[in-house]
Design a protein around this motif. Structure first.
Motif, short mmCIF file in Angstrom:
data_model
loop_
_atom_site.label_atom_id
_atom_site.label_comp_id
_atom_site.label_asym_id
_atom_site.label_seq_id
_atom_site.Cartn_x
_atom_site.Cartn_y
_atom_site.Cartn_z
N TYR A 87 44.22 42.25 35.39
CA TYR A 87 44.56 42.46 36.97
C TYR A 87 42.92 41.78 37.37
CZ TYR A 87 44.12 43.47 41.83
OH TYR A 87 44.41 43.15 43.30
N THR A 88 41.95 42.30 36.58
CA THR A 88 40.35 41.25 37.01
C THR A 88 40.11 39.88 36.54
OG1 THR A 88 39.48 43.44 37.30
CG2 THR A 88 38.23 41.84 37.28
N TYR A 89 41.38 39.63 35.25
CA TYR A 89 40.54 38.34 34.88
C TYR A 89 42.57 37.77 34.15
CZ TYR A 89 35.86 40.38 33.43
OH TYR A 89 34.98 40.89 34.26
N ASP A 90 42.55 37.79 33.45
CA ASP A 90 43.91 37.66 32.91
C ASP A 90 44.48 38.80 32.27
OD1 ASP A 90 45.93 34.81 32.86
OD2 ASP A 90 45.89 35.60 31.04
N ARG A 91 45.59 38.13 31.50
CA ARG A 91 47.09 39.11 30.82
C ARG A 91 46.08 38.62 29.13
NH1 ARG A 91 50.47 41.56 34.03
NH2 ARG A 91 51.51 42.77 31.93
N GLU A 92 45.93 37.39 28.80
CA GLU A 92 46.01 36.80 27.31
C GLU A 92 44.42 37.38 27.12
OE1 GLU A 92 48.16 35.41 26.04
OE2 GLU A 92 49.80 35.16 27.35
N ASP A 93 43.29 38.12 28.38
CA ASP A 93 42.17 38.65 28.04
C ASP A 93 42.59 39.82 27.84
OD1 ASP A 93 41.06 36.21 28.82
OD2 ASP A 93 40.38 36.33 31.14
N VAL A 94 43.51 40.69 27.50
CA VAL A 94 43.74 41.89 27.22
C VAL A 94 44.50 41.86 25.02
CG1 VAL A 94 44.88 44.37 26.98
CG2 VAL A 94 44.42 42.76 29.58
N THR A 95 42.98 42.22 24.88
CA THR A 95 43.41 42.24 22.89
C THR A 95 43.09 43.91 22.20
OG1 THR A 95 41.44 41.92 22.43
CG2 THR A 95 42.58 39.84 22.86
N ALA A 96 43.67 43.71 21.07
CA ALA A 96 44.47 44.46 20.42
C ALA A 96 41.97 44.70 19.85
CB ALA A 96 44.76 44.77 19.17
N ARG A 97 41.86 43.79 19.68
CA ARG A 97 39.88 44.01 19.29
C ARG A 97 39.31 44.09 20.40
NH1 ARG A 97 39.41 38.96 18.51
NH2 ARG A 97 40.48 39.00 16.38
N GLY A 98 39.67 43.79 21.73
CA GLY A 98 39.16 44.28 22.78
C GLY A 98 38.96 46.44 22.71
N LEU A 99 40.35 46.49 23.11
CA LEU A 99 40.60 47.38 23.01
C LEU A 99 39.83 48.75 21.92
CD1 LEU A 99 41.99 49.60 24.67
CD2 LEU A 99 44.20 49.36 23.20
N ALA A 100 39.93 47.79 20.22
CA ALA A 100 39.64 49.18 19.84
C ALA A 100 38.30 48.82 19.35
CB ALA A 100 39.97 48.28 18.06
N ASN A 101 37.29 48.02 20.43
CA ASN A 101 35.96 48.59 20.49
C ASN A 101 35.41 49.78 21.48
OD1 ASN A 101 35.11 46.14 19.31
ND2 ASN A 101 34.89 44.46 20.44
N VAL A 102 36.46 49.52 22.52
CA VAL A 102 36.65 50.53 23.60
C VAL A 102 36.60 51.47 23.12
CG1 VAL A 102 37.25 51.48 25.72
CG2 VAL A 102 36.55 48.67 25.19
N TYR A 103 37.36 52.38 22.59
CA TYR A 103 38.02 53.12 21.17
C TYR A 103 36.98 53.32 20.31
CZ TYR A 103 42.24 54.20 23.14
OH TYR A 103 43.94 53.95 24.73
N ALA A 104 35.77 52.61 19.51
CA ALA A 104 34.85 52.97 18.95
C ALA A 104 33.78 53.48 19.56
CB ALA A 104 34.76 51.23 17.80
N GLN A 105 32.98 52.64 20.18
CA GLN A 105 32.66 53.33 21.16
C GLN A 105 32.60 54.57 21.47
OE1 GLN A 105 31.67 50.39 24.45
NE2 GLN A 105 31.50 48.89 22.55
N THR A 106 33.63 54.71 22.11
CA THR A 106 33.97 56.13 22.61
C THR A 106 33.99 57.60 21.61
OG1 THR A 106 35.17 55.45 24.92
CG2 THR A 106 35.84 57.61 23.61
N LEU A 107 34.60 57.12 20.08
CA LEU A 107 34.53 57.87 19.31
C LEU A 107 33.05 58.17 18.90
CD1 LEU A 107 37.73 56.78 17.73
CD2 LEU A 107 37.32 59.44 19.02
#
Length: 300
Positions: A87-107
């Motif tokens: 919503y903030t940027y663009d739908r193409e900016d949502v990637t599995a790599r970015g999501l994996a980085n977020v999960y890695a930081q949390t775990l």
């Protein structure tokens, strides 16, 4: 005054890792495979209420093993991250790599924190691309590390044995049916070398299909479609029964239209035309019934 008990940081991390691995090993396995038209997720999960495989965003899906309440909170957090970024940027900016980085930081932060126990989960984040070489599959163990996988990956239970089985038999260019049957064969093998029988009732299957015209590529495979892909004996019987039911419905509609035409013919010179019109109406009604049955079957 007693001396406090000392544990080295290395030993503390090893103990936490062993604790998390034991919790993950108690869960049933999940297999993710690439095939010609996308990525297929196959999980041994007899429950229809608690999902191990879920959609995150347009081209991204999520699979997990371990404690349900822990990986469900991670899934919800991933959905919120993807929606906010799209919503903030663009739908193409949502990637599995970015999501994996977020999960890695949390775990990673949870695993290294001494204030709480490590999460007993192992995750897979996959994204389907426009071509097979653009597909992305990431595996995230309990400690927050990221492993970039290609072709096939298995987590949970006897993941090592399943992974070695898949590495020997998986190949590029497999159809959905071939990939699905290979995944089921790998899941049906026990740690002691024996084999079990897994039917569609014991499986949770979903795909990221790049050929779908919709923007959202995630699709669950259920019911007769899953049985047909697995070539189960009950699938052909169910299809035959459906075909006989459709034929009976068509003949019934034709008989009703014929009776209506006969009654119209006894009234006057225009009776023949009325008979033909009623017959056409009966045929079109039967065709509509067949079409709706076919459409409902494809939705499964």
């Amino acid at each position: 005054m007693s001396t406090p008990f000392y544990v080295s940081p290395q030993q503390a991390m090893a103990d936490r890792a062993e604790y998390a691995r034991k919790g993950i090993a108690r869960g049933r396995s999940v297999v993710v495979l690439q095939y010609t038209d996308g990525v297929v997720f196959v999980a041994e999960n007899p429950s229809r209420a608690l999902h191990k495989v879920s959609e995150i965003y347009d081209r991204i899906a999520f699979a997990a093993v371990g404690k349900y309440n822990e990986f469900e909170s991670l899934r919800i957090g991933g959905v919120r991250y993807a929606d906010l970024r799209g919503y903030t940027y663009d739908r193409e900016d949502v990637t599995a790599r970015g999501l994996a980085n977020v999960y890695a930081q949390t775990l990673g932060s949870i695993f290294s924190s001494a204030a709480e126990k490590p999460y007993e989960v192992e995750l897979i984040v996959a994204e389907v691309g426009n071509a097979p070489e653009d597909d992305q599959i990431y595996r995230l163990p309990h400690d927050g590390s990221i492993v970039d996988e290609h072709g096939s990956v298995a987590v949970g239970g006897n993941a090592d044995q399943i992974s070695s089985y898949l590495d020997q038999r998986h190949r590029d260019g497999m159809t959905l049916g071939e990939a699905l049957r290979l995944a089921v064969d790998s899941l049906s093998r026990d740690t002691n070398g024996g084999e079990r029988t897994l039917t569609s009732e014991h499986l949770e299957v979903a795909t990221l299909d790049r050929t779908r015209p919709q923007q959202r590529k995630f699709k669950r495979i259920l019911g007769r479609q899953l049985s047909r892909l697995l070539d189960e004996p009950g699938a052909s019987g169910a299809e035959k029964a459906d075909a006989e039911g459709d034929a009976g419905e068509s003949s019934g509609a034709g008989g009703a239209s014929g009776a209506a035409g006969k009654g119209a013919k006894g009234k006057g010179a225009n009776g023949k035309a009325a008979e033909g019109g009623a017959g056409a109406k009966g045929d079109s009604g039967a065709g509509a019934a067949d079409g709706s049955e076919e459409e409902s079957g494809s939705a499964d």
